[in-house]
Motif scaffolding. Structure first.
Motif, PDB file in Angstrom:
ATOM      1  N   MET A  93       0.825  -1.199   0.000  1.00  0.00           N
ATOM      2  CA  MET A  93       0.000   0.000   0.000  1.00  0.00           C
ATOM      3  C   MET A  93       0.860   1.249   0.000  1.00  0.00           C
ATOM      4  O   MET A  93       1.865   1.332   0.702  1.00  0.00           O
ATOM      5  CB  MET A  93      -0.907  -0.019   1.245  1.00  0.00           C
ATOM      6  N   THR A  94       0.483   2.246  -0.792  1.00  0.00           N
ATOM      7  CA  THR A  94       1.163   3.533  -0.817  1.00  0.00           C
ATOM      8  C   THR A  94       0.125   4.646  -0.730  1.00  0.00           C
ATOM      9  O   THR A  94      -1.046   4.449  -1.051  1.00  0.00           O
ATOM     10  CB  THR A  94       1.991   3.720  -2.101  1.00  0.00           C
ATOM     11  N   VAL A  95       0.574   5.811  -0.295  1.00  0.00           N
ATOM     12  CA  VAL A  95      -0.328   6.959  -0.217  1.00  0.00           C
ATOM     13  C   VAL A  95      -0.790   7.360  -1.612  1.00  0.00           C
ATOM     14  O   VAL A  95      -1.977   7.626  -1.840  1.00  0.00           O
ATOM     15  CB  VAL A  95       0.364   8.139   0.483  1.00  0.00           C
ATOM     16  N   SER A  96       0.150   7.386  -2.563  1.00  0.00           N
ATOM     17  CA  SER A  96      -0.204   7.784  -3.936  1.00  0.00           C
ATOM     18  C   SER A  96      -1.188   6.795  -4.552  1.00  0.00           C
ATOM     19  O   SER A  96      -2.127   7.189  -5.259  1.00  0.00           O
ATOM     20  CB  SER A  96       1.054   7.883  -4.800  1.00  0.00           C
ATOM     21  N   GLY A  97      -1.000   5.508  -4.275  1.00  0.00           N
ATOM     22  CA  GLY A  97      -1.923   4.506  -4.799  1.00  0.00           C
ATOM     23  C   GLY A  97      -3.308   4.663  -4.215  1.00  0.00           C
ATOM     24  O   GLY A  97      -4.319   4.508  -4.913  1.00  0.00           O
ATOM     25  N   PHE A 141      -9.419  13.811   9.482  1.00  0.00           N
ATOM     26  CA  PHE A 141      -8.054  13.786  10.007  1.00  0.00           C
ATOM     27  C   PHE A 141      -7.662  12.373  10.435  1.00  0.00           C
ATOM     28  O   PHE A 141      -6.535  11.930  10.208  1.00  0.00           O
ATOM     29  CB  PHE A 141      -7.927  14.742  11.197  1.00  0.00           C
ATOM     30  N   LEU A 142      -8.602  11.668  11.056  1.00  0.00           N
ATOM     31  CA  LEU A 142      -8.330  10.289  11.447  1.00  0.00           C
ATOM     32  C   LEU A 142      -8.135   9.409  10.225  1.00  0.00           C
ATOM     33  O   LEU A 142      -7.292   8.514  10.208  1.00  0.00           O
ATOM     34  CB  LEU A 142      -9.476   9.753  12.311  1.00  0.00           C
ATOM     35  N   ASP A 143      -8.916   9.665   9.179  1.00  0.00           N
ATOM     36  CA  ASP A 143      -8.781   8.897   7.943  1.00  0.00           C
ATOM     37  C   ASP A 143      -7.413   9.129   7.299  1.00  0.00           C
ATOM     38  O   ASP A 143      -6.738   8.186   6.880  1.00  0.00           O
ATOM     39  CB  ASP A 143      -9.888   9.288   6.960  1.00  0.00           C
ATOM     40  N   PHE A 144      -7.000  10.390   7.200  1.00  0.00           N
ATOM     41  CA  PHE A 144      -5.688  10.715   6.634  1.00  0.00           C
ATOM     42  C   PHE A 144      -4.578  10.030   7.430  1.00  0.00           C
ATOM     43  O   PHE A 144      -3.634   9.475   6.850  1.00  0.00           O
ATOM     44  CB  PHE A 144      -5.449  12.228   6.640  1.00  0.00           C
ATOM     45  N   PHE A 203     -16.257  19.944  -0.696  1.00  0.00           N
ATOM     46  CA  PHE A 203     -14.953  20.027  -1.356  1.00  0.00           C
ATOM     47  C   PHE A 203     -14.014  20.954  -0.588  1.00  0.00           C
ATOM     48  O   PHE A 203     -12.848  20.627  -0.347  1.00  0.00           O
ATOM     49  CB  PHE A 203     -15.142  20.524  -2.790  1.00  0.00           C
ATOM     50  N   ILE A 204     -14.532  22.111  -0.176  1.00  0.00           N
ATOM     51  CA  ILE A 204     -13.715  23.072   0.556  1.00  0.00           C
ATOM     52  C   ILE A 204     -13.302  22.509   1.912  1.00  0.00           C
ATOM     53  O   ILE A 204     -12.139  22.654   2.335  1.00  0.00           O
ATOM     54  CB  ILE A 204     -14.475  24.401   0.737  1.00  0.00           C
ATOM     55  N   THR A 205     -14.228  21.847   2.595  1.00  0.00           N
ATOM     56  CA  THR A 205     -13.918  21.247   3.886  1.00  0.00           C
ATOM     57  C   THR A 205     -12.826  20.200   3.756  1.00  0.00           C
ATOM     58  O   THR A 205     -11.896  20.137   4.570  1.00  0.00           O
ATOM     59  CB  THR A 205     -15.176  20.606   4.498  1.00  0.00           C
ATOM     60  N   PHE A 206     -12.922  19.381   2.718  1.00  0.00           N
ATOM     61  CA  PHE A 206     -11.897  18.358   2.479  1.00  0.00           C
ATOM     62  C   PHE A 206     -10.529  18.996   2.252  1.00  0.00           C
ATOM     63  O   PHE A 206      -9.526  18.561   2.837  1.00  0.00           O
ATOM     64  CB  PHE A 206     -12.282  17.505   1.271  1.00  0.00           C
ATOM     65  N   LEU A 207     -10.473  20.016   1.414  1.00  0.00           N
ATOM     66  CA  LEU A 207      -9.198  20.669   1.118  1.00  0.00           C
ATOM     67  C   LEU A 207      -8.593  21.319   2.360  1.00  0.00           C
ATOM     68  O   LEU A 207      -7.387  21.227   2.597  1.00  0.00           O
ATOM     69  CB  LEU A 207      -9.386  21.723   0.017  1.00  0.00           C
ATOM     70  N   VAL A 208      -9.431  21.984   3.140  1.00  0.00           N
ATOM     71  CA  VAL A 208      -8.948  22.637   4.362  1.00  0.00           C
ATOM     72  C   VAL A 208      -8.398  21.601   5.338  1.00  0.00           C
ATOM     73  O   VAL A 208      -7.290  21.761   5.886  1.00  0.00           O
ATOM     74  CB  VAL A 208     -10.075  23.450   5.026  1.00  0.00           C
ATOM     75  N   CYS A 209      -9.139  20.516   5.547  1.00  0.00           N
ATOM     76  CA  CYS A 209      -8.692  19.473   6.471  1.00  0.00           C
ATOM     77  C   CYS A 209      -7.416  18.800   5.972  1.00  0.00           C
ATOM     78  O   CYS A 209      -6.500  18.525   6.764  1.00  0.00           O
ATOM     79  CB  CYS A 209      -9.791  18.429   6.663  1.00  0.00           C
ATOM     80  N   PHE A 210      -7.333  18.562   4.669  1.00  0.00           N
ATOM     81  CA  PHE A 210      -6.140  17.938   4.110  1.00  0.00           C
ATOM     82  C   PHE A 210      -4.926  18.843   4.279  1.00  0.00           C
ATOM     83  O   PHE A 210      -3.837  18.387   4.631  1.00  0.00           O
ATOM     84  CB  PHE A 210      -6.354  17.625   2.626  1.00  0.00           C
ATOM     85  N   GLY A 211      -5.121  20.143   4.027  1.00  0.00           N
ATOM     86  CA  GLY A 211      -4.030  21.086   4.192  1.00  0.00           C
ATOM     87  C   GLY A 211      -3.566  21.180   5.639  1.00  0.00           C
ATOM     88  O   GLY A 211      -2.358  21.205   5.918  1.00  0.00           O
TER      89      GLY A 211
END
Length: 252
Positions: free
Chosen positions: A33-37, A204-207, A129-137
């Motif tokens: 498993m990889t992050v990119s995959g 955040f837990l998922d990431f 979409f915005i929530t996802f981007l903010v949390c990912f950042g």
């Protein structure tokens, strides 16, 4: 007690049970498993979900009963979630199937909300979409760190929400009353905002679990498993945004 991800798909023990040692991971890197995959598979699932969502949306617009897609897609999606949760090795098959059927659910549900409040769907999509981007950042740049305390709070809140929803649903079957999370009262709107915050915190837990899965050298099929878990959280977040904006629109 050590708390893990509240997402049933991203329980850390599932990654531990399937992970290899560091030496084995290096020897068969192309099979792990990889992050990119995982990201690539997540985009694949998102494309599949949007495709069937558009199909069910179009069919509802042409006179088909939206409940066929909403209830049917939701039930099949839940069954696929349970299968993959108990047997992660089926993820390469159950994850894409989940995306397809959950797309039918999302499309039918979105069509219903859009008919009641035009413009609502684009608002919910944009907010998700915005929530996802903010949390990912925030996660990527270590602004928010996923500690054990953080996990405990998020999991506790998530369990409380689902318990509250379940009890309200069961009670409504035997009693004639409107649960406080329904309707457009300020209390109901406040509950929706709280649920959205908790759903976003689950990202955040998922990431974190996806990153840990790649570091421990989990098998390649776990990319589908993790992508499915992330998709579950995003669907939950989108549905809650739909509910919130519908409540706000009904007060106008």
């Amino acid at each position: 007690m050590e708390f893990k991800s509240s997402n049933p798909f991203l329980k850390e023990n599932k990654f531990k049970n399937t992970s290899r040692t560091n030496d084995e991971a290096i020897a068969v890197h192309q099979e792990t498993m990889t992050v990119s995959g995982t990201i690539n598979k997540s985009f694949t699932m998102l494309f599949m979900l949007l495709s069937t969502a558009l199909v069910s949306w179009w069919l509802v617009g042409n006179g088909y009963n939206p409940m066929i897609f909403t209830i049917g897609g939701g039930i099949v999606g839940l069954i696929l979630v349970l299968i993959a949760s108990f047997k992660p090795t089926t993820s390469p098959y159950t994850a894409p199937a989940y995306a397809l059927f959950e797309g039918l659910f999302i499309g039918g549900l979105s069509a219903v909300f859009e008919a009641m409040y035009p413009g609502l769907v684009i608002q919910a999509v944009s907010a998700t979409f915005i929530t996802f981007l903010v949390c990912f950042g925030l996660y990527k740049y270590n602004i928010v760190k996923v500690t054990e305390t953080f996990k405990s709070v998020v999991i506790g809140a998530t369990m409380a929400i689902f318990a509250f929803y379940l009890i309200s649903w069961i009670a409504s079957m035997f009693m004639t009353f409107q649960p406080i999370h329904q309707g457009n009262s300020l209390m109901s709107i406040g509950i929706s905002v709280f649920v959205i915050i908790v759903a976003a915190l689950n990202l955040f837990l998922d990431f974190d679990m996806i990153e840990k899965g790649s570091k421990t050298g989990a098998p390649k099929y776990m990319e589908w498993f993790a992508s499915m878990g992330l998709m579950i959280t995003l669907v939950w977040l989108y549905v809650e945004f739909l509910r919130l904006f519908a409540k706000l629109s009904s007060r106008d």
